[in-house]
Design an enzyme around this catalytic site. Structure first.
Site: not given
Ligand code: NAP
Length: 260
Positions: A16-17, A66, A152, A165-166, A169, A198
């Site tokens: 997810g980078g 994936d 999270s 989701y909770a 995590k 975030i």
């Molecule tokens: P984001 O911008 O939606 O990014 C999610 C990333 O995960 C994307 O790069 C996506 O890439 C990838 N992804 C999703 N499903 C995938 C799969 N099956 N295989 C490979 N890649 C996958 O969201 P983010 O906020 O940066 O989230 C990153 C992490 O932080 C997550 O684990 C999320 O639960 C956690 N988090 C976020 C928040 C927040 O407030 N934003 C808070 C707590 C925790 P593709 O679309 O190319 O697959």
């Protein structure tokens, strides 16, 4: 001490980078000299992230992967090793949000399974082949590894309409502790990062909701959502030699939200 955070000659995977927090992590690592392999599903997002990281002069590879598929992460591990020869760190960051709209009473089996297949199985699938490589390298006298999962704050709070989701995590937090204990002997640390609110694609809907923002932001001591760049410091630290004795932790990056 000047070289404490030098990541030249290190190689990291960031699942997810290609966007959000993962891209913030990948950029920070690349800036400090780390070669980065980004694993994401969307080829266009991968290409855009590669272009962004290339500007930093870092070595970058992107792979369509994936993380819900064990075969795909095994293939991505092989492709990363073929490109860079080693993997020193794996940031299992890929994840999907829970939506927060469906009551538990109405949760479908499909919805539940999809959540765990990406958010929890995805961590297992990313870590396992990488750990095998790290253990083999330790056997050759090169003991170094970093396992970092994005958990999270939802793993600690009661998050209504988001129990799937909770739960995914919270499982990560326990998984990390077990991995830390099991792999310390190989020079491998394992830690979880717990982001608060975030500003990423995942929270776009929430950020467009004025009522939510009026309630949530005053509860964040920093009075703002975090940005992907706010994960630069923790990513470089955890990837570097500076964190050699720091393992089994759940590290909160939330602008003070959880204690306010
Ligand atoms: P984001 O911008 O939606 O990014 C999610 C990333 O995960 C994307 O790069 C996506 O890439 C990838 N992804 C999703 N499903 C995938 C799969 N099956 N295989 C490979 N890649 C996958 O969201 P983010 O906020 O940066 O989230 C990153 C992490 O932080 C997550 O684990 C999320 O639960 C956690 N988090 C976020 C928040 C927040 O407030 N934003 C808070 C707590 C925790 P593709 O679309 O190319 O697959």
């Amino acid at each position: 001490m000047a070289n404490l955070f030098d990541l030249n000659h290190r190689v990291a995977v960031v699942t997810g980078g290609n966007g959000g927090i993962g891209l913030g992590i990948a950029e920070a690592l690349a800036t400090h000299g780390c070669a980065v392999s980004i694993w994401g599903r969307n080829a266009e997002k991968n290409a855009a992230a590669a272009a962004q990281l290339s500007k930093l002069g870092g070595k970058v590879q992107t792979l369509v992967c994936d993380v819900a598929s064990r075969d795909e992460t095994a293939r991505a591990t092989d492709a990363t090793l073929k490109e860079f020869g080693r993997i020193d760190g794996c940031f299992a960051n890929a994840g999907i949000g829970g939506g927060g709209r469906t009551a538990f009473a109405d949760r479908t089996e499909d919805d539940w399974r999809r959540m765990f297949s990406i958010n929890l199985d995805g961590v297992f699938h990313a870590f396992q082949p990488v750990v095998r490589h790290m253990i083999a390298r330790a056997g050759q006298g090169d003991a170094f590894g970093r396992l970092v999962a994005t958990s999270s704050m939802a793993s600690l709070f009661g998050t209504a309409r988001n129990e799937h989701y909770a739960g995914s995590k919270a499982a990560i937090n326990s998984l990390i502790q077990a991995l830390a204990v099991e792999h310390a002997r190989y020079g491998v640390t394992a830690n979880a990062i717990l982001p608060g609110w975030i500003d990423t694609e995942m929270t776009e809907g929430l950020q467009a909701n004025d009522k939510f923002m009026a309630n949530a932001v005053p509860r964040i001591p920093m009075r703002r959502f975090g940005k992907p760049q706010d994960f630069a410091g923790i990513a470089v630290y955890l990837m570097s030699g500076a964190s050699a004795y720091h393992t089994a932790d759940t590290i909160v990056i939330d602008g003070g939200y959880s204690v306010f």
